[in-house]
Motif scaffolding. Structure first.
Motif, PDB file in Angstrom:
ATOM      1  N   ILE A  65       0.974  -1.050  -0.012  1.00 23.75           N
ATOM      2  CA  ILE A  65       0.088   0.020  -0.036  1.00 23.75           C
ATOM      3  C   ILE A  65       0.815   1.325   0.103  1.00 23.75           C
ATOM      4  CG2 ILE A  65      -1.917  -1.107   1.067  1.00 23.75           C
ATOM      5  CD1 ILE A  65      -1.185   0.107   3.601  1.00 23.75           C
ATOM      6  N   TRP A  66       2.051   1.379   0.135  1.00 24.48           N
ATOM      7  CA  TRP A  66       3.012   2.396   0.279  1.00 24.48           C
ATOM      8  C   TRP A  66       4.410   1.972   0.071  1.00 24.48           C
ATOM      9  CZ3 TRP A  66       6.379   2.193   4.124  1.00 24.48           C
ATOM     10  CH2 TRP A  66       6.001   2.157   5.415  1.00 24.48           C
ATOM     11  N   ASN A  67       5.474   2.689  -0.428  1.00 27.60           N
ATOM     12  CA  ASN A  67       6.740   2.530  -0.350  1.00 27.60           C
ATOM     13  C   ASN A  67       7.582   3.703   0.125  1.00 27.60           C
ATOM     14  OD1 ASN A  67       7.889   3.575  -2.838  1.00 27.60           O
ATOM     15  ND2 ASN A  67       6.074   2.083  -3.562  1.00 27.60           N
ATOM     16  N   THR A 102       0.698   5.400   6.474  1.00 29.24           N
ATOM     17  CA  THR A 102       0.830   6.135   5.289  1.00 29.24           C
ATOM     18  C   THR A 102       2.166   5.827   4.395  1.00 29.24           C
ATOM     19  OG1 THR A 102       1.686   8.227   5.992  1.00 29.24           O
ATOM     20  CG2 THR A 102      -0.628   7.813   6.025  1.00 29.24           C
ATOM     21  N   GLY A 103       3.132   5.537   5.191  1.00 28.65           N
ATOM     22  CA  GLY A 103       4.543   5.389   4.791  1.00 28.65           C
ATOM     23  C   GLY A 103       5.405   6.780   4.801  1.00 28.65           C
ATOM     24  N   ARG A 104       4.674   7.956   5.313  1.00 26.02           N
ATOM     25  CA  ARG A 104       5.253   9.203   5.573  1.00 26.02           C
ATOM     26  C   ARG A 104       6.297   9.331   6.458  1.00 26.02           C
ATOM     27  NH1 ARG A 104       3.916  12.817   9.257  1.00 26.02           N
ATOM     28  NH2 ARG A 104       1.899  11.596   9.459  1.00 26.02           N
ATOM     29  N   GLN A 105       7.567   9.671   5.963  1.00 24.79           N
ATOM     30  CA  GLN A 105       8.527   9.888   7.088  1.00 24.79           C
ATOM     31  C   GLN A 105       8.488  11.073   7.995  1.00 24.79           C
ATOM     32  OE1 GLN A 105      12.341   9.958   5.095  1.00 24.79           O
ATOM     33  NE2 GLN A 105      12.152   8.154   3.805  1.00 24.79           N
ATOM     34  N   ILE A 106       8.238  10.835   9.187  1.00 26.93           N
ATOM     35  CA  ILE A 106       8.198  11.790  10.294  1.00 26.93           C
ATOM     36  C   ILE A 106       9.466  12.591  10.523  1.00 26.93           C
ATOM     37  CG2 ILE A 106       7.444  12.188  12.794  1.00 26.93           C
ATOM     38  CD1 ILE A 106       5.713   9.220  12.415  1.00 26.93           C
ATOM     39  N   TRP A 107      10.422  11.854  10.734  1.00 28.38           N
ATOM     40  CA  TRP A 107      11.795  12.306  10.701  1.00 28.38           C
ATOM     41  C   TRP A 107      13.036  11.391  10.263  1.00 28.38           C
ATOM     42  CZ3 TRP A 107      14.763   9.146  13.905  1.00 28.38           C
ATOM     43  CH2 TRP A 107      14.363   8.575  15.014  1.00 28.38           C
ATOM     44  N   ARG A 108      13.959  11.836   9.922  1.00 25.52           N
ATOM     45  CA  ARG A 108      15.174  11.047   9.425  1.00 25.52           C
ATOM     46  C   ARG A 108      16.354  11.812  10.037  1.00 25.52           C
ATOM     47  NH1 ARG A 108      13.658  12.474   4.378  1.00 25.52           N
ATOM     48  NH2 ARG A 108      14.822  14.273   3.425  1.00 25.52           N
TER      49      ARG A 108
END
Length: 321
Positions: A65-67, A102-108
């Motif tokens: 569903i996401w990548n 959602t696969g959304r990056q919150i932080w990196r």
């Protein structure tokens, strides 16, 4: 050695309602299918989750569903951790917090390696999370603590050796990290800021330290399986004092890949030849049984509803009464 703590790149908003993980949550990790706080789901490492939404009838209908890109050309080797809808993923170059829906990056947060490091930036040891912090190891021999909400590096501790594979374990207010083929096991107090190498190492020892299997905390004891010589060591988790040390079977270099498992107060250690040694936990060594599957096996076993699952080099075996 000079290290510079880098702030995380915040790329989204925080979705989780809380970030405190207690010892009770860590011990009972396998009973909550929403969170994965430790490798193998809990201190006993049974690798079992009560997740029931996926079964034989619908598993074939699963679709991506996401990548998302993990910005790493070396491949991914470490299992992720999950808490309150956030997945924490680490590799040799980055640490990520990702929204599981959602696969959304919150932080990196980038891993700031020592400038003279020339080795490939790979990372095999999975992260461990506890009391709002993520603990991870790096290729340049450090243990890091990151703030789970912001990704900021809070402290780093040196003292590991190259090639850290075991996942850190938490217990008795300490972080236990083992490293290298003959490296030390460190017990680190989780407070402090910046470089805490000289201030927050409660104890360290080279006795029995593993190369591949992760350490296991159970009761008052820390169990280490040295796969370079087929030796198991029981330490007092608070002090690092050796309680007992014994050999399991014939000595073999790199002969144990699976991490130890605890079931009903018994410690199970499986070697690469398929032999499982069943030991009594506690202050005295006692070998209760030895079971031999008779085939090569590198993966840690899993226990579900009284049935053991072993993944061998060729088959998946289910063994029960």
């Amino acid at each position: 050695m000079k290290r510079i703590c880098l702030l995380a790149l915040v790329v989204g908003t925080w979705p989780g309602p809380g970030i405190a993980q207690t010892t009770e949550e860590l011990v009972n990790d396998g009973q909550n299918s929403d969170n994965v706080l430790t490798q193998s789901l809990g201190y006993d490492r049974k690798s079992y989750s009560p997740l029931s939404q996926i079964d034989r009838q619908n598993v074939q209908r699963l679709v991506p569903i996401w990548n998302t890109s993990l910005m790493n050309e070396q491949g991914e080797l470490a299992a992720p951790a999950i808490y309150n809808g956030v997945m924490y993923v680490i590799n040799g170059r980055w640490t990520f917090a990702i929204d599981v829906e959602t696969g959304r990056q919150i932080w990196r947060t980038p891993v700031q390696l020592e400038p003279d490091i020339r080795r490939s930036a790979i990372n095999r040891g999975a992260p461990t999370i506890y009391e709002g912090k993520l603990f991870r190891v790096t290729v340049d021999n450090h243990v890091l603590a990151l703030d789970m909400e912001t990704g900021e590096e809070l402290w780093n501790c040196g003292g590991n050796l190259f090639e850290v594979i075991p996942t850190p374990a938490v217990g008795h207010g300490l972080i236990f990290c083992s490293s290298g083929r003959a490296g030390p096991t460190l017990a680190i107090r989780p407070g402090g800021q910046g470089d805490v190498t000289d201030t927050h190492v409660a104890w360290k020892t080279t006795r029995g330290s593993p190369f591949v299997p992760s350490p296991l905390v159970y009761g008052d004891y820390l169990y280490l399986v040295n796969d370079m010589s087929s030796i198991i060591t029981c330490l007092n988790a608070k002090t690092g004092e050796t309680v007992w040390q014994e050999r399991l079977g014939r000595p073999r270099r790199e002969g144990i890949s699976a991490s130890p498992v605890v079931v009903d107060g018994k410690l199970f250690v499986t070697n690469d030849d398929g032999q499982t040694f069943v030991l009594k936990t506690g202050a005295e060594f006692e070998l209760l049984h030895t079971n031999d599957i008779g085939t090569r096996m590198l993966a840690s076993p899993a226990l579900v509803d009284g049935i053991w699952y072993f993944r061998t080099s060729s088959d998946l075996l289910a063994i029960g009464n």
